[in-house]
Design an enzyme around this catalytic site. Sequence first.
Site, mmCIF file in Angstrom:
data_model
loop_
_atom_site.group_PDB
_atom_site.id
_atom_site.type_symbol
_atom_site.label_atom_id
_atom_site.label_comp_id
_atom_site.label_asym_id
_atom_site.label_seq_id
_atom_site.Cartn_x
_atom_site.Cartn_y
_atom_site.Cartn_z
ATOM 1 N N LEU A 65 0.814 -1.223 0.000
ATOM 2 C CA LEU A 65 0.000 0.000 0.000
ATOM 3 C C LEU A 65 0.841 1.264 0.000
ATOM 4 O O LEU A 65 0.380 2.324 -0.412
ATOM 5 C CB LEU A 65 -0.933 0.001 1.219
ATOM 6 C CG LEU A 65 -1.918 -1.168 1.330
ATOM 7 C CD1 LEU A 65 -2.683 -1.077 2.643
ATOM 8 C CD2 LEU A 65 -2.872 -1.178 0.142
ATOM 9 N N GLY A 66 2.065 1.166 0.506
ATOM 10 C CA GLY A 66 2.928 2.346 0.576
ATOM 11 C C GLY A 66 4.160 2.032 1.397
ATOM 12 O O GLY A 66 4.323 0.945 1.946
ATOM 13 N N GLY B 12 7.395 4.096 3.945
ATOM 14 C CA GLY B 12 7.886 5.292 4.622
ATOM 15 C C GLY B 12 9.300 5.087 5.099
ATOM 16 O O GLY B 12 9.995 4.152 4.688
ATOM 17 N N PHE C 49 10.518 4.071 7.976
ATOM 18 C CA PHE C 49 10.847 2.922 8.800
ATOM 19 C C PHE C 49 10.330 1.600 8.253
ATOM 20 O O PHE C 49 10.555 0.566 8.857
ATOM 21 C CB PHE C 49 10.304 3.127 10.222
ATOM 22 C CG PHE C 49 10.975 4.247 10.946
ATOM 23 C CD1 PHE C 49 12.218 4.063 11.513
ATOM 24 C CD2 PHE C 49 10.374 5.489 11.051
ATOM 25 C CE1 PHE C 49 12.854 5.092 12.181
ATOM 26 C CE2 PHE C 49 11.003 6.523 11.719
ATOM 27 C CZ PHE C 49 12.242 6.328 12.281
ATOM 28 N N GLY C 50 9.653 1.608 7.102
ATOM 29 C CA GLY C 50 9.180 0.344 6.577
ATOM 30 C C GLY C 50 8.059 0.511 5.575
ATOM 31 O O GLY C 50 7.741 1.622 5.130
ATOM 32 N N VAL D 122 3.947 -0.808 4.172
ATOM 33 C CA VAL D 122 2.622 -1.216 4.636
ATOM 34 C C VAL D 122 1.983 -2.081 3.559
ATOM 35 O O VAL D 122 2.003 -1.729 2.368
ATOM 36 C CB VAL D 122 1.729 0.000 4.951
ATOM 37 C CG1 VAL D 122 0.352 -0.469 5.429
ATOM 38 C CG2 VAL D 122 2.376 0.886 5.999
ATOM 39 N N LYS E 49 2.039 -3.275 8.862
ATOM 40 C CA LYS E 49 3.223 -2.417 8.755
ATOM 41 C C LYS E 49 4.457 -3.223 9.133
ATOM 42 O O LYS E 49 4.589 -3.689 10.265
ATOM 43 C CB LYS E 49 3.065 -1.208 9.693
ATOM 44 C CG LYS E 49 4.202 -0.208 9.661
ATOM 45 C CD LYS E 49 3.875 0.940 10.617
ATOM 46 C CE LYS E 49 4.946 2.013 10.644
ATOM 47 N NZ LYS E 49 4.600 3.093 11.604
ATOM 48 N N ASP F 80 3.222 14.431 16.032
ATOM 49 C CA ASP F 80 3.469 14.392 14.580
ATOM 50 C C ASP F 80 2.152 14.477 13.814
ATOM 51 O O ASP F 80 1.859 13.654 12.950
ATOM 52 C CB ASP F 80 4.219 13.109 14.216
ATOM 53 C CG ASP F 80 4.918 13.219 12.853
ATOM 54 O OD1 ASP F 80 5.131 14.357 12.389
ATOM 55 O OD2 ASP F 80 5.254 12.179 12.274
#
Length: 543
Positions: A337-338, A340, A342-343, A345, A363, A461
């Site tokens: 799905l995407g 970032g 740190f990892g 998803v 995740k 955040d």
Amino acid sequence: MAYRRASPFLLLATAHLCLMSPHNTAAVSFSYNFSKASDQEKLWYANGNSSAAGDGISITKVNKWSTGRVAYKEAVRLWDDRTGERASFHTSFSFAIGRSGSGDNTGADGMAFFVGPFTPSLPQDSDGAFLGLFAKNKLAQGTVGVEFDTFWNAAPADWEPNDITTDHVGIEVGNIWNIINYTKDLANGSLSGPMEANIAYDAGSKLMVVTLRLANGSSVSVQATLDLKAVAGLGPDAAVGFSAATGNLFESHQLLSWSFSSTDPSSSSTKIQLWVILVLSAASALLAGLVVAMTCFIMMRRKRPPPPMEIELPVARKFSYHELTLATDSFSQDRKLGAGTFGAVYRGDLRDRRRVDAPVAVKKLTLLLEQTRRNYVTEIMILGQLKHRNLVKLVGWCDGGGDDKLLLVYELVTNGSLDDHLHGSSERLLTWPERYKIVLGIGSAIEYLHTGDKDAILHRDIKPSNVMLDDAFEAKLGDFGLVRQVQPGQGSLRGTAMVGSWEYMDPKCITTDSATTASDMYSFGVLLLEIATGKRPRVPRGR
């Protein structure tokens, strides 16, 4: 006075330790986690610009023309003057560089690991491009530096490599003009976010190898042959540590963890008589046999140790790695799905007892720094105990029996993020009623975090990419890796490392080195303007 007679076993053990242990060994070994105050106190700090800051060590202040240094308090033996034998060493550390937020990813100016004269000191006039490593002259200064340079200084600055204009990792000896090797393929902005470095120096080959894992998971390396004993001004006992500097722009430099080990160059000169060796060899065998027998007896009586991570939560459960592998088709790219910092998803389908597939988002953490592990536990412990319609629900987690398999399982929110709808690939604009509904949902989630428990929970955040939307455009606040709970009796998190996104960060987090519920509300206010205008916030260049 009568004395108790010492047992033969005790005398044997004492004699063995006294005769076999080197006297005043020069080998050094330590491992620090700077989220612990006790480890923060073990460093030497050069000046008021360097300080402990909650989750780590801030090497510089977050302003212009700031320079700082921290170092191990004891000397590290690099070679033995009597024998000429040299020491090898290995060090690894995790750190984070926060950019100033300008559109072109400009940094200023970087940080470095150094080996230099003991006792450590901060060179005068070493700000800006000199990274707190060297004074602004071409004299030999007895220091070897591994620089993580975030700003390339254009001509007439003759200390920069002339065949690159980007971020780079380099090895410098003596002064900033003598850079003996450096990377040439890093893009500007590469040296930002959380990173992990390893530096190995082999005394035999005199080879230094530097490997850096970037925030995006990729790695770069650089190496050089150098003889530390031949570096002018560097003595057999050296200081090791870190320096950093800012110039006309600013950035943050956070040291998160540090481990170091070196060999003892004087050990080869130790002479022991043959008869002592023979006696001690026999004694060692006897002592080892007794220790092994006793250890086996104790281990047989002990219960098996608990699993690596035992977390009891009322609203989430632990999955096996096998379950999540099946649910995601072995983490197939088709289900991704995407991704970032740190990892990544993945979409997963978990079967319940009725054999009905329940869609989830899995995740998988890949950048496994010390900070990543702490955020992983924080997200489980806090989000796993929260329940609100406008918070992304944590379904469960998996530690896989090792740090290489850390996963979090969430409810699947199918309509993408608020960022997608404001700035991304969405084919339609959000209507005003939808925007109003989204704002109310985010506000309700923040109010729950701040007031739903006896101690406030800070998100730290809040931004559009951390707000998910369901099919009815109901907002769900997520990504709780930076969440912290305020301790009882306190109104803020003091000494906390500067985290989050610059564009949404309350300036008081920087000036006061603390975060409060008002800091979250500041970020929420910036987000409100973005939802109303459709324009991203920007931090002016150099601010």
